[in-house]
Design an enzyme around this catalytic site. Structure first.
Site, PDB file in Angstrom:
ATOM      1  N   PHE A 182      -2.906  -1.506  -0.226  1.00 31.06           N
ATOM      2  CA  PHE A 182      -2.069  -1.475   1.255  1.00 31.06           C
ATOM      3  C   PHE A 182      -0.895  -0.692   0.758  1.00 31.06           C
ATOM      4  CE2 PHE A 182       0.164  -3.820  -1.961  1.00 31.06           C
ATOM      5  CZ  PHE A 182       1.803  -3.011  -2.098  1.00 31.06           C
ATOM      6  N   LYS A 206     -13.347   1.300   3.807  1.00 30.92           N
ATOM      7  CA  LYS A 206     -12.543  -0.191   4.115  1.00 30.92           C
ATOM      8  C   LYS A 206     -10.968  -0.299   3.653  1.00 30.92           C
ATOM      9  CE  LYS A 206     -11.897  -3.656   1.707  1.00 30.92           C
ATOM     10  NZ  LYS A 206     -10.170  -4.149   1.492  1.00 30.92           N
ATOM     11  N   GLU A 209      -6.828  -5.171   4.015  1.00 31.84           N
ATOM     12  CA  GLU A 209      -6.265  -6.032   4.782  1.00 31.84           C
ATOM     13  C   GLU A 209      -5.290  -6.800   5.368  1.00 31.84           C
ATOM     14  OE1 GLU A 209      -8.179  -6.652   1.695  1.00 31.84           O
ATOM     15  OE2 GLU A 209      -8.081  -9.031   1.285  1.00 31.84           O
ATOM     16  N   SER A 259      -5.661  -1.566  -7.825  1.00 27.81           N
ATOM     17  CA  SER A 259      -4.926  -2.182  -9.297  1.00 27.81           C
ATOM     18  C   SER A 259      -6.184  -1.852 -10.345  1.00 27.81           C
ATOM     19  CB  SER A 259      -5.061  -3.880  -8.873  1.00 27.81           C
ATOM     20  OG  SER A 259      -5.888  -4.259  -8.586  1.00 27.81           O
ATOM     21  N   CYS A 314       2.691   3.469  -6.297  1.00 30.76           N
ATOM     22  CA  CYS A 314       1.608   3.803  -7.955  1.00 30.76           C
ATOM     23  C   CYS A 314       3.125   4.742  -8.364  1.00 30.76           C
ATOM     24  CB  CYS A 314      -0.041   5.042  -7.006  1.00 30.76           C
ATOM     25  SG  CYS A 314       0.180   5.224  -6.472  1.00 30.76           S
ATOM     26  N   GLU A 416       2.460  -4.508 -14.348  1.00 34.47           N
ATOM     27  CA  GLU A 416       2.900  -3.319 -13.034  1.00 34.47           C
ATOM     28  C   GLU A 416       3.296  -4.904 -12.296  1.00 34.47           C
ATOM     29  OE1 GLU A 416      -0.449  -2.144 -10.790  1.00 34.47           O
ATOM     30  OE2 GLU A 416       0.865  -0.706 -10.088  1.00 34.47           O
TER      31      GLU A 416
HETATM   32  P1  NAD Z   1      -6.257  -4.344  -4.603  1.00 38.41           P
HETATM   33  O1  NAD Z   1      -6.372  -3.694  -6.210  1.00 38.41           O
HETATM   34  O2  NAD Z   1      -5.538  -5.821  -4.802  1.00 38.41           O
HETATM   35  O3  NAD Z   1      -6.496  -3.895  -3.675  1.00 38.41           O
HETATM   36  C1  NAD Z   1      -7.473  -2.031  -3.236  1.00 38.41           C
HETATM   37  C2  NAD Z   1      -8.589  -2.938  -1.913  1.00 38.41           C
HETATM   38  O4  NAD Z   1      -9.646  -3.553  -3.542  1.00 38.41           O
HETATM   39  C3  NAD Z   1      -8.329  -3.766  -1.323  1.00 38.41           C
HETATM   40  O5  NAD Z   1      -8.648  -2.724   0.420  1.00 38.41           O
HETATM   41  C4  NAD Z   1      -9.097  -4.715  -1.078  1.00 38.41           C
HETATM   42  O6  NAD Z   1      -9.116  -5.595  -0.172  1.00 38.41           O
HETATM   43  C5  NAD Z   1      -9.845  -4.705  -2.093  1.00 38.41           C
HETATM   44  N1  NAD Z   1      -9.443  -5.965  -3.696  1.00 38.41           N
HETATM   45  C6  NAD Z   1      -8.827  -6.779  -3.472  1.00 38.41           C
HETATM   46  N2  NAD Z   1      -9.221  -7.113  -4.565  1.00 38.41           N
HETATM   47  C7  NAD Z   1     -10.779  -7.291  -4.669  1.00 38.41           C
HETATM   48  C8  NAD Z   1     -11.495  -8.135  -5.577  1.00 38.41           C
HETATM   49  N3  NAD Z   1     -11.433  -8.647  -5.991  1.00 38.41           N
HETATM   50  N4  NAD Z   1     -13.062  -7.250  -5.527  1.00 38.41           N
HETATM   51  C9  NAD Z   1     -13.237  -6.421  -4.337  1.00 38.41           C
HETATM   52  N5  NAD Z   1     -12.223  -5.729  -3.524  1.00 38.41           N
HETATM   53  C10 NAD Z   1     -10.937  -6.268  -3.783  1.00 38.41           C
HETATM   54  O7  NAD Z   1      -4.378  -3.792  -4.981  1.00 38.41           O
HETATM   55  P2  NAD Z   1      -3.261  -2.800  -3.509  1.00 38.41           P
HETATM   56  O8  NAD Z   1      -2.723  -4.558  -3.960  1.00 38.41           O
HETATM   57  O9  NAD Z   1      -3.593  -3.555  -2.349  1.00 38.41           O
HETATM   58  O10 NAD Z   1      -2.706  -2.030  -3.388  1.00 38.41           O
HETATM   59  C11 NAD Z   1      -1.773  -1.935  -5.205  1.00 38.41           C
HETATM   60  C12 NAD Z   1      -2.348  -1.169  -6.339  1.00 38.41           C
HETATM   61  O11 NAD Z   1      -2.548  -0.547  -5.976  1.00 38.41           O
HETATM   62  C13 NAD Z   1      -0.942  -1.167  -6.884  1.00 38.41           C
HETATM   63  O12 NAD Z   1      -1.799  -1.913  -8.139  1.00 38.41           O
HETATM   64  C14 NAD Z   1      -1.303  -0.068  -7.708  1.00 38.41           C
HETATM   65  O13 NAD Z   1      -0.840   0.622  -8.541  1.00 38.41           O
HETATM   66  C15 NAD Z   1      -2.381   0.481  -7.116  1.00 38.41           C
HETATM   67  N6  NAD Z   1      -2.171   2.081  -6.575  1.00 38.41           N
HETATM   68  C16 NAD Z   1      -2.790   3.166  -7.339  1.00 38.41           C
HETATM   69  C17 NAD Z   1      -2.738   4.199  -6.563  1.00 38.41           C
HETATM   70  C18 NAD Z   1      -3.617   5.480  -7.753  1.00 38.41           C
HETATM   71  O14 NAD Z   1      -3.077   6.715  -7.292  1.00 38.41           O
HETATM   72  N7  NAD Z   1      -3.133   4.247  -9.036  1.00 38.41           N
HETATM   73  C19 NAD Z   1      -2.115   4.479  -5.865  1.00 38.41           C
HETATM   74  C20 NAD Z   1      -1.693   3.442  -4.579  1.00 38.41           C
HETATM   75  C21 NAD Z   1      -2.174   2.624  -5.722  1.00 38.41           C
END
Ligand code: NAD
Length: 530
Positions: A182, A206, A209, A259, A314, A416
């Site tokens: 997000f 994808k 959401e 994450s 991030c 985190e």
């Molecule tokens: P998230 O992991 O909750 O979601 C990321 C994506 O995965 C979304 O599209 C979501 O719909 C999907 N998703 C969520 N749970 C899932 C599951 N159980 N099974 C399959 N798909 C699933 O992350 P977020 O809250 O949207 O974003 C924040 C996180 O992203 C933080 O941990 C941040 O550090 C990380 N991030 C990392 C970088 C990097 O470059 N390393 C860059 C941006 C964000």
């Protein structure tokens, strides 16, 4: 059937404005509401199929602002089939043709940068300036991808044996999926699709959401730029859509950013299903501040890196390690002074320097961790809990928060948190500080503040992080370098964009050819030294 680009673009605009909803709600099994529904983009047209819907909030008001379609496995299958059908023509389109589409897209995106930024602010909550910066960074990857003719060049050697030549090529993979978080709804997808498309792949996005709308506007502009239908699709959704992509036999590769627990799951599931995968995970980015640093410069940099975008980056600095007691005391006071002065308010308000968190859960997570940190023995040097923004009482706001006297056993350090919460730790020496950072399981970014070149060089060489800043708090690589962390911040081998992005979205082929002077009477066996 493929709609003409302009008609497709018009349809998308109608869809984004909610005017197409009445037509499509007939086929839904959900209760119609007055709220606009953000749908998919499949086979070159807006697509609103949805058995399930999710809520999209305006974080500044706390209200549900839109609904989002949550794709089923069947919806994903339609997108994958469209992508597969489009692949042969797109992958064999000339480099000049593919580049022309990217150039046209670059122009459209630059022209509509503010429109994309406004959608981001409305759903993510970040300030408009921050949202503009995000789109600009994505645009730079599009510009980098415009050089694909140069980037995809192979190598060649003449006469590896008598009358035998060898050449290497990079070729596209097929159908690639991108699953994004997000916190950068435009930039992170643009870490992926410009290069994936330039290399000749079809791409299915994808998005998160939580803030799905920017993805549709980008799809509309790609179509307007002349990208053939099916080459780029968007499926909105949650785990159901993700699992369908991870297990679909016609998906060749998966790029993920999110994450760490989900990144690990994505990497393991995608590779178990025979796909190439890169999964970027979470972070706890440290700044090491030495006694010889200019503490005013360090405090400015740290306050902006910790609280910009409400800490939902991030590469945000979330942990500071100071060397020496005086440094700790002085720096904490300076950071608190700067953090306290920040104007917190709705992202769309030009006066705001920090917006709300993305959801009520994200806000409550921060406040719960602050309370836990206090219980575990940390000192609350600045408390952002209970902040009320006039006129936006139900918004998901938390003010900048600084916890001092934090130790490595505390949950506020270990986990985190992804909010405007900065923790301050102390070390007795440079080596102790570096060891502390290297013992952390995350390894996205790390920065040092010092005026000692020798210490900076030592840090650069020994720190176990993928992106390192020296007197630079957020060392995000430019588009022509690659972005990615180490340890639990990345699962896979290749980082995103830059040269590694091209390698991820292509596979190598080496051709060995022998052409005799005369076609007859020649031995075509394995090349030898003779
Ligand atoms: P998230 O992991 O909750 O979601 C990321 C994506 O995965 C979304 O599209 C979501 O719909 C999907 N998703 C969520 N749970 C899932 C599951 N159980 N099974 C399959 N798909 C699933 O992350 P977020 O809250 O949207 O974003 C924040 C996180 O992203 C933080 O941990 C941040 O550090 C990380 N991030 C990392 C970088 C990097 O470059 N390393 C860059 C941006 C964000």
């Amino acid at each position: 059937m493929r709609a003409a680009p302009l008609r497709r673009a018009r349809l998308a605009r109608m869809f984004l404005a909610g005017r197409a909803e009445r037509r499509t709600l007939d086929t839904m099994t959900v209760t119609p509401t007055d709220l606009q529904t953000v749908g998919h983009w499949i086979a070159g047209t807006p697509d609103s199929a949805a058995e399930r819907l999710g809520d999209v909030h305006d974080p500044a008001t706390g209200q549900v602002a839109r609904r989002v379609a949550l794709a089923s496995a069947g919806d994903v299958d339609r997108a994958v089939r469209a992508a597969r059908e489009a692949f042969p023509a797109w992958s064999s389109a000339s480099l000049a043709k593919r580049t022309a589409v990217l150039f046209a897209y670059r122009e459209l995106l630059a022209k509509r940068l503010d429109d994309v930024a406004r959608l981001i602010t409305a759903e993510h909550g970040k300030t408009l300036d921050d949202a503009r910066g995000e789109v600009q960074r994505g645009l730079e990857v599009v510009e980098f991808a415009c050089g694909i003719a140069q980037l995809m060049k192979g190598e060649g050697s003449e006469q590896i044996s008598t009358r035998v030549d060898s050449t290497s090529y990079r070729q596209p993979l097929g159908v690639v999926a991108g699953i994004t978080p997000f916190n950068f709804p435009a930039m992170v997808p643009m870490w992926m699709y410009p290069l994936a498309l330039a290399c000749g792949n079809s791409f299915i996005l994808k998005p998160s959401e939580k803030d799905p709308s920017a993805s549709l506007l980008m799809a509309e502009m790609l179509a307007e730029a002349g990208l053939p239908a099916g080459v780029f699709s968007v499926v909105q959704g949650d785990k159901v859509a993700v699992d369908a992509l991870l297990t679909h036999p016609e998906v060749d590769a998966v790029s993920f950013v999110g994450s760490t627990p989900v990144a690990k799951y994505i990497y393991e599931t995608a590779t178990a299903h025979g796909k190439r995968a890169q999964a970027l995970g979470g972070a706890k980015n440290h700044a090491l501040v030495l006694p010889d640093a200019n503490l005013d410069v360090a405090a400015d940099a740290i306050a902006s890196a910790a609280f910009g975008s409400a800490g939902q980056r991030c590469m945000a600095i979330s942990a500071v390690v100071t060397v020496g007691e005086d440094t700790a005391r002085e720096l904490t006071a300076k950071v608190v002074e700067r953090a306290r002065a920040l104007t917190v308010g709705p992202g769309a308000d030009a006066a705001s320097e920090m917006g709300p968190l993305v959801t009520v859960e994200a806000r409550d997570r921060v406040t719960t961790y602050v309370a836990r940190g206090e219980e575990e023995g940390a000192t609350v040097a600045l408390d952002g809990r209970g902040l009320v923004v006039g006129g936006h009482e139900a918004g998901f706001f938390v003010g900048p928060t600084v916890l001092d006297d934090v130790t490595t056993e505390m949950s506020v350090y270990r986990d985190e948190i992804f909010g405007p919460l900065l923790v301050m730790l102390r070390a007795g020496s440079f080596d102790e500080g570096l060891d502390l950072i290297n013992a952390n399981p995350y390894g996205n970014g790390a920065a040092i503040f010092t005026s000692d070149g020798g210490a900076a060089r030592e840090f650069r060489s020994r720190v176990t992080a993928g992106m390192v800043g020296i007197n630079v708090p957020i060392p995000v690589p430019m588009a022509y370098y690659s972005f990615g962390g180490w340890k639990d911040s990345l699962f896979g081998d290749l980082h995103v964009h830059g040269r590694e992005g091209v390698l991820f979205y292509t596979r190598g082929k080496v051709v060995t050819e022998r052409w005799p002077k005369k076609a007859h009477g020649v031995d075509y066996g394995f090349p030898t030294q003779s």
